[in-house]
Design a protein around this motif. Structure first.
Motif, PDB file in Angstrom:
ATOM      1  N   ALA A 105      26.156  61.732 -80.180  1.00  0.00           N
ATOM      2  CA  ALA A 105      27.041  61.190 -79.306  1.00  0.00           C
ATOM      3  C   ALA A 105      26.447  61.106 -77.938  1.00  0.00           C
ATOM      4  O   ALA A 105      26.665  60.164 -77.127  1.00  0.00           O
ATOM      5  N   ALA A 106      25.376  62.139 -77.673  1.00  0.00           N
ATOM      6  CA  ALA A 106      24.811  62.358 -76.439  1.00  0.00           C
ATOM      7  C   ALA A 106      23.656  61.369 -76.312  1.00  0.00           C
ATOM      8  O   ALA A 106      22.920  61.375 -75.120  1.00  0.00           O
ATOM      9  N   ARG A 107      23.321  60.680 -77.222  1.00  0.00           N
ATOM     10  CA  ARG A 107      22.261  59.638 -76.973  1.00  0.00           C
ATOM     11  C   ARG A 107      22.390  58.676 -75.754  1.00  0.00           C
ATOM     12  O   ARG A 107      23.486  58.365 -75.649  1.00  0.00           O
ATOM     13  N   GLU A 108      21.262  58.377 -75.266  1.00  0.00           N
ATOM     14  CA  GLU A 108      21.130  57.616 -74.009  1.00  0.00           C
ATOM     15  C   GLU A 108      21.985  58.108 -72.928  1.00  0.00           C
ATOM     16  O   GLU A 108      22.378  57.463 -72.067  1.00  0.00           O
ATOM     17  N   GLY A 109      22.173  59.385 -73.017  1.00  0.00           N
ATOM     18  CA  GLY A 109      23.011  60.031 -71.903  1.00  0.00           C
ATOM     19  C   GLY A 109      24.547  59.749 -71.788  1.00  0.00           C
ATOM     20  O   GLY A 109      24.943  59.918 -70.707  1.00  0.00           O
ATOM     21  N   ARG A 110      25.036  59.511 -72.819  1.00  0.00           N
ATOM     22  CA  ARG A 110      26.461  59.165 -72.766  1.00  0.00           C
ATOM     23  C   ARG A 110      27.270  60.414 -72.667  1.00  0.00           C
ATOM     24  O   ARG A 110      27.133  61.576 -73.344  1.00  0.00           O
ATOM     25  N   ARG A 111      28.274  60.268 -72.079  1.00  0.00           N
ATOM     26  CA  ARG A 111      29.305  61.594 -71.879  1.00  0.00           C
ATOM     27  C   ARG A 111      30.219  61.316 -73.183  1.00  0.00           C
ATOM     28  O   ARG A 111      30.620  60.325 -73.746  1.00  0.00           O
TER      29      ARG A 111
END
Length: 223
Positions: A105-111
């Motif tokens: 879920a947090a990949r590439e800095g996603r909230r």
């Protein structure tokens, strides 16, 4: 490479079968997924006491098995019960579904938000996010309304309840990804993926992907 071992930390064999089916659909090159069910504990892990018992049961079960044929272990409950202890005791990589879901879920800095059915595990789930180092990206936990045990008995109600919680996470939290927090929620997570414009992270398939990547690294180190 050998199969992956998926351990269901609750005692429900039908749930094990469902999670194995979802895991197999996510595997590449038709890797085998073998399921194993905790021999003691609860058929629904919905509080800290049951989570602690599940952790003990996971370790006991893994240590009772011959692990040499397996390329990795997936612990398929969202509190990741017993994961740290298993890593100290077994010779193959161990992956938790909460860990995998949060990482993806947090990949590439996603909230991201987590949506689940078990309010009494809120502290444990929030703690896992912090332990894995993603507290700065975490928009919070959104819960279904009503009794978790009753919701879990009705697949249609479960999907709709999770969908409503996802909508709140999307609108009120501005989540850029949503993790469906629970191994027994695997089938609902598959269905919800088609209903929202942001990634709906299914933790069991995420765990398969992470477990396979870890297995490949482990094998390369052994050569």
């Amino acid at each position: 490479m050998g199969p992956l071992l998926l351990i269901n930390p609750n005692t429900s064999k039908p749930t094990t079968i469902e999670m194995v089916d979802v895991a197999r659909a996510a595997a590449t090159n038709h890797e085998a997924i073998i399921g194993a069910t905790a021999l003691r504990g609860s058929d629904l892990i919905d509080d800290d006491g049951k989570l602690a018992t599940a952790a003990e049961a996971v370790v006991e079960l893994a240590q009772s098995l011959e692990l040499a044929p397996y390329q990795g272990i997936i612990v398929s409950a969202f509190g990741d019960p017993g994961v740290e202890e298993l890593r100290r005791r077994v010779p193959v990589p161990v992956t938790g579904i909460a860990e995998a879901g949060i990482f993806e879920a947090a990949r590439e800095g996603r909230r991201f938000s987590i949506v689940t059915t078990t309010p009494r595990l809120a502290s444990a789930i929030n703690g896992r996010v912090a332990e894995y180092g993603f507290g700065d990206l975490y928009t919070g936990l959104r819960l279904t309304e009503g009794n978790p045990a009753e919701i879990m008995k009705d697949a249609v109600l479960l999907e709709e309840s999770l969908s409503q919680a996802c909508e709140i996470a999307l609108v009120e939290d501005a989540a850029e990804a949503i993790v469906i927090g629970g191994g027994p929620l695997a089938l609902s997570a598959v269905a919800l993926r088609r209903r929202f414009p942001v990634p709906i992270i299914e933790p069991v398939p995420a765990a398969v992907r992470l477990a396979l990547a870890r297995a490949a690294r482990h094998e390369s180190l052994m050569i």
